[in-house]
Motif scaffolding. Structure first.
Motif, PDB file in Angstrom:
ATOM      1  N   PHE A 182       0.835  -1.209   0.000  1.00  9.17           N
ATOM      2  CA  PHE A 182       0.000   0.000   0.000  1.00  9.17           C
ATOM      3  C   PHE A 182       0.866   1.253   0.000  1.00  9.17           C
ATOM      4  O   PHE A 182       2.011   1.256   0.455  1.00  9.17           O
ATOM      5  CB  PHE A 182      -0.960   0.017   1.193  1.00  9.17           C
ATOM      6  CG  PHE A 182      -0.301   0.029   2.555  1.00  9.17           C
ATOM      7  CD1 PHE A 182       0.203   1.206   3.088  1.00  9.17           C
ATOM      8  CD2 PHE A 182      -0.200  -1.135   3.294  1.00  9.17           C
ATOM      9  CE1 PHE A 182       0.794   1.227   4.348  1.00  9.17           C
ATOM     10  CE2 PHE A 182       0.392  -1.128   4.558  1.00  9.17           C
ATOM     11  CZ  PHE A 182       0.898   0.048   5.083  1.00  9.17           C
ATOM     12  N   PHE A 183       0.292   2.302  -0.576  1.00  9.18           N
ATOM     13  CA  PHE A 183       0.842   3.659  -0.455  1.00  9.18           C
ATOM     14  C   PHE A 183      -0.319   4.501   0.060  1.00  9.18           C
ATOM     15  O   PHE A 183      -1.178   4.938  -0.695  1.00  9.18           O
ATOM     16  CB  PHE A 183       1.363   4.152  -1.809  1.00  9.18           C
ATOM     17  CG  PHE A 183       2.015   5.511  -1.742  1.00  9.18           C
ATOM     18  CD1 PHE A 183       2.833   5.869  -0.679  1.00  9.18           C
ATOM     19  CD2 PHE A 183       1.820   6.428  -2.757  1.00  9.18           C
ATOM     20  CE1 PHE A 183       3.440   7.108  -0.624  1.00  9.18           C
ATOM     21  CE2 PHE A 183       2.429   7.672  -2.724  1.00  9.18           C
ATOM     22  CZ  PHE A 183       3.241   8.020  -1.653  1.00  9.18           C
ATOM     23  N   LEU A 184      -0.355   4.677   1.364  1.00  8.10           N
ATOM     24  CA  LEU A 184      -1.492   5.270   2.075  1.00  8.10           C
ATOM     25  C   LEU A 184      -1.256   6.745   2.333  1.00  8.10           C
ATOM     26  O   LEU A 184      -0.159   7.144   2.745  1.00  8.10           O
ATOM     27  CB  LEU A 184      -1.681   4.518   3.400  1.00  8.10           C
ATOM     28  CG  LEU A 184      -2.550   5.168   4.483  1.00  8.10           C
ATOM     29  CD1 LEU A 184      -4.010   5.171   4.079  1.00  8.10           C
ATOM     30  CD2 LEU A 184      -2.356   4.435   5.812  1.00  8.10           C
ATOM     31  N   VAL A 185      -2.289   7.551   2.130  1.00  6.67           N
ATOM     32  CA  VAL A 185      -2.228   8.987   2.423  1.00  6.67           C
ATOM     33  C   VAL A 185      -3.232   9.305   3.530  1.00  6.67           C
ATOM     34  O   VAL A 185      -4.405   8.944   3.431  1.00  6.67           O
ATOM     35  CB  VAL A 185      -2.563   9.821   1.165  1.00  6.67           C
ATOM     36  CG1 VAL A 185      -2.540  11.314   1.490  1.00  6.67           C
ATOM     37  CG2 VAL A 185      -1.581   9.509   0.041  1.00  6.67           C
ATOM     38  N   VAL A 186      -2.754   9.981   4.579  1.00  4.98           N
ATOM     39  CA  VAL A 186      -3.631  10.441   5.659  1.00  4.98           C
ATOM     40  C   VAL A 186      -3.563  11.961   5.719  1.00  4.98           C
ATOM     41  O   VAL A 186      -2.486  12.534   5.860  1.00  4.98           O
ATOM     42  CB  VAL A 186      -3.227   9.833   7.028  1.00  4.98           C
ATOM     43  CG1 VAL A 186      -4.132  10.373   8.136  1.00  4.98           C
ATOM     44  CG2 VAL A 186      -3.315   8.317   6.978  1.00  4.98           C
TER      45      VAL A 186
ATOM     46  N   VAL B  34      -7.191   8.403   3.809  1.00  4.28           N
ATOM     47  CA  VAL B  34      -8.051   8.665   4.965  1.00  4.28           C
ATOM     48  C   VAL B  34      -7.957  10.152   5.292  1.00  4.28           C
ATOM     49  O   VAL B  34      -6.857  10.701   5.369  1.00  4.28           O
ATOM     50  CB  VAL B  34      -7.621   7.833   6.196  1.00  4.28           C
ATOM     51  CG1 VAL B  34      -8.385   8.269   7.445  1.00  4.28           C
ATOM     52  CG2 VAL B  34      -7.834   6.347   5.937  1.00  4.28           C
ATOM     53  N   SER B  35      -9.100  10.799   5.457  1.00  3.03           N
ATOM     54  CA  SER B  35      -9.129  12.197   5.891  1.00  3.03           C
ATOM     55  C   SER B  35      -9.683  12.258   7.309  1.00  3.03           C
ATOM     56  O   SER B  35     -10.787  11.771   7.562  1.00  3.03           O
ATOM     57  CB  SER B  35     -10.016  13.038   4.955  1.00  3.03           C
ATOM     58  OG  SER B  35      -9.421  13.136   3.685  1.00  3.03           O
ATOM     59  N   LEU B  36      -8.920  12.840   8.208  1.00  2.00           N
ATOM     60  CA  LEU B  36      -9.352  12.950   9.601  1.00  2.00           C
ATOM     61  C   LEU B  36     -10.037  14.283   9.832  1.00  2.00           C
ATOM     62  O   LEU B  36      -9.494  15.343   9.516  1.00  2.00           O
ATOM     63  CB  LEU B  36      -8.156  12.827  10.550  1.00  2.00           C
ATOM     64  CG  LEU B  36      -7.477  11.463  10.649  1.00  2.00           C
ATOM     65  CD1 LEU B  36      -6.469  11.480  11.779  1.00  2.00           C
ATOM     66  CD2 LEU B  36      -8.484  10.348  10.857  1.00  2.00           C
ATOM     67  N   ASP B  37     -11.227  14.218  10.406  1.00  6.61           N
ATOM     68  CA  ASP B  37     -11.991  15.416  10.734  1.00  6.61           C
ATOM     69  C   ASP B  37     -12.008  15.589  12.248  1.00  6.61           C
ATOM     70  O   ASP B  37     -11.392  14.829  12.985  1.00  6.61           O
ATOM     71  CB  ASP B  37     -13.418  15.277  10.185  1.00  6.61           C
ATOM     72  CG  ASP B  37     -14.054  16.625   9.888  1.00  6.61           C
ATOM     73  OD1 ASP B  37     -13.552  17.644  10.400  1.00  6.61           O
ATOM     74  OD2 ASP B  37     -15.054  16.651   9.146  1.00  6.61           O
TER      75      ASP B  37
END
Length: 460
Positions: A23-27, A154-157
């Motif tokens: 995986f190449f994960l973006v947060v 994943v976008s953290l709110d």
């Protein structure tokens, strides 16, 4: 409150832990929202790499090698390949900083990912970034080497109000005073001292001479704006002070509406710091009644109580700044109280018997006795299919006379043109407390919520 970072993060944590294979994960997420801790919780054995904003790439590489007992690599590509060949998961924090340090790193990472895919070699890389605009340049610009390379995002709110209230242990009134400043940002709540009041916490953390967060607003904005900070700060400052219409903001730029309109569009679309509001009953694409507001509570507070009073702060006249805060904080809470109530309705905490499709504020003009007059309603919620409309008023005051308040709201509701012939109307009042409650007026159902009611429903 050591574990507050993970309140309401169960869904994101579950998603990250369920990722299989390469995986190449973006947060993504604003500063202090808990990106790093989420990644470290999800991948506890990962190698953590922080990209300093003001250091050379060689210095960063040396630091990475020292901290992780690696061979003396001179470039970032060699470090990544070595760790991936050792079957390590890698977390790279503040990934957008390579744009200013050495953007060729992105091309090197692209090459590593592409080659490992071709050779069927595993790779597990997670990157996090606080700058919305710069992370967009890295991943959403088709000219960027890493465009189309991410496998997960994943976008953290903000943390949910309900979860946050249950955790921090203050009364509902004290909690609201904290929330209107710190909203749902985990880091800020870690700094809260439970032995003192909300106001004392805000003063000691943001306003006092030794305040830990005194420069926080400036830091957040400098990350996003860089050399253009003066222009955007002026726009944001104007909005925070109550200049919410295009023509009002343009008055600070020699009435250049087209130019200011471009700044506002960039603040909305690229930086995600501002939202454009239109009356809830109108089509936002056709409405000419646009108003702008700063999305983030902390930035709103910082502009009003620190940036605006910078002349006093520079002279270390902190007593005067604290006095201004004491005098104006209540009216500031009143404005943010509406936002909190709207979120609680959206989250199905309040008025859960309804199923609203759209909720927001309402304002407009009507023909009065002396010509054009204006009206405003704090909250309007709509269900188009059922033709249900709810009108709400928020009062950050004690001993509200519900009957008097709702009669004024009913009067204003007559100027709202939305399914007027057959709509089902309800009214809701939200206040610190009531001197008198009512359940009906002229056959219309009235809902009254004081702070005790709101606390009970949040805890439910």
């Amino acid at each position: 409150m050591e574990n507050i970072k993970f309140i309401g993060r169960g869904k994101e944590l579950k998603k990250l832990k369920s990722i299989k294979g390469s995986f190449f994960l973006v947060v993504r997420g604003r500063r202090r929202i808990g990106k790093t801790m989420l990644l470290r919780k999800a991948f506890p054995m990962a190698i953590y790499i922080f990209i300093w904003p003001d250091k050379s790439l060689q210095w960063i590489c040396e630091q990475i090698c020292k901290e992780n007992n690696l061979p003396d690599f001179r470039n970032f590509k060699d470090i990544l390949e070595y760790l991936l060949n050792k079957n390590k998961t890698i977390i790279i924090d503040e990934f957008q900083n390579f744009l200013n340090i050495d953007k060729s790193v992105y091309g090197e990472i692209q090459k590593i990912i592409d080659e490992r895919k071709i050779d069927h070699k595993p790779f597990r890389i997670a990157v996090a970034g606080s700058s919305y605009s710069l992370m967009n340049k890295v991943f959403n610009d088709s000219a960027s080497p890493l465009y189309g390379r991410r496998t997960e995002e994943v976008s953290l709110d903000n943390l949910p109000i309900k979860d946050l209230f249950k955790e921090i242990g203050f009364s509902i009134e004290e909690f609201i005073k904290l929330w209107v400043v710190f909203e749902g940002v985990p880091y800020y709540y870690e700094l809260i001292n439970k032995k003192i009041s909300a106001k004392e916490n805000i003063t000691s953390l943001i306003i006092s001479k030794e305040a830990q967060l005194k420069e926080e607003g400036k830091t957040v904005l400098s990350v996003e704006f860089g050399k253009d900070s003066k222009t955007y700060n002026t726009v944001l400052s104007a909005i925070a002070e109550g200049k919410t219409k295009l023509n009002e903001i343009s008055s600070l730029f020699n009435n250049k509406k087209n130019e200011v309109g471009k700044y506002l569009d960039i603040l909305r679309k690229e930086f995600k710091l501002v939202r454009k509001m239109t009356p809830t009953t109108e089509d936002p694409n056709k409405s000419r009644e646009g108003r702008y507001e700063i999305i983030d509570n902390f930035l709103s507070f910082w502009f009003i109580f620190l940036d605006k009073l910078r002349n006093l702060l520079e002279q270390e006249r902190f007593g005067e700044v604290e006095k201004k805060f004491e005098e104006n904080f209540n009216s500031y809470i009143g404005r943010k109280f509406e936002k909190l109530i709207i979120l609680l309705i959206k989250d199905n905490v309040l008025l859960k018997e309804f199923d609203f499709e759209k909720i927001g504020r309402q304002w407009g003009k009507f023909e009065g006795e002396k010509g054009k007059d204006a009206y405003e309603i704090d909250i309007i919620a709509l269900n188009k299919e059922k033709k249900e409309i709810l009108f709400g008023e928020c009062k950050w005051q004690d001993k509200i006379d519900a009957e008097k308040t709702v009669k004024k709201c009913i009067e204003n509701s007559r100027h709202v043109f939305w399914n007027n012939e057959n709509r089902k109307e309800s009214f809701a009042l939200f206040a610190k407390s009531f001197s008198k409650r009512i359940k009906r007026v002229g056959g219309k159902k009235i809902y009254c919520f004081d702070l005790k009611d709101i606390e009970r429903l949040i805890k439910k």
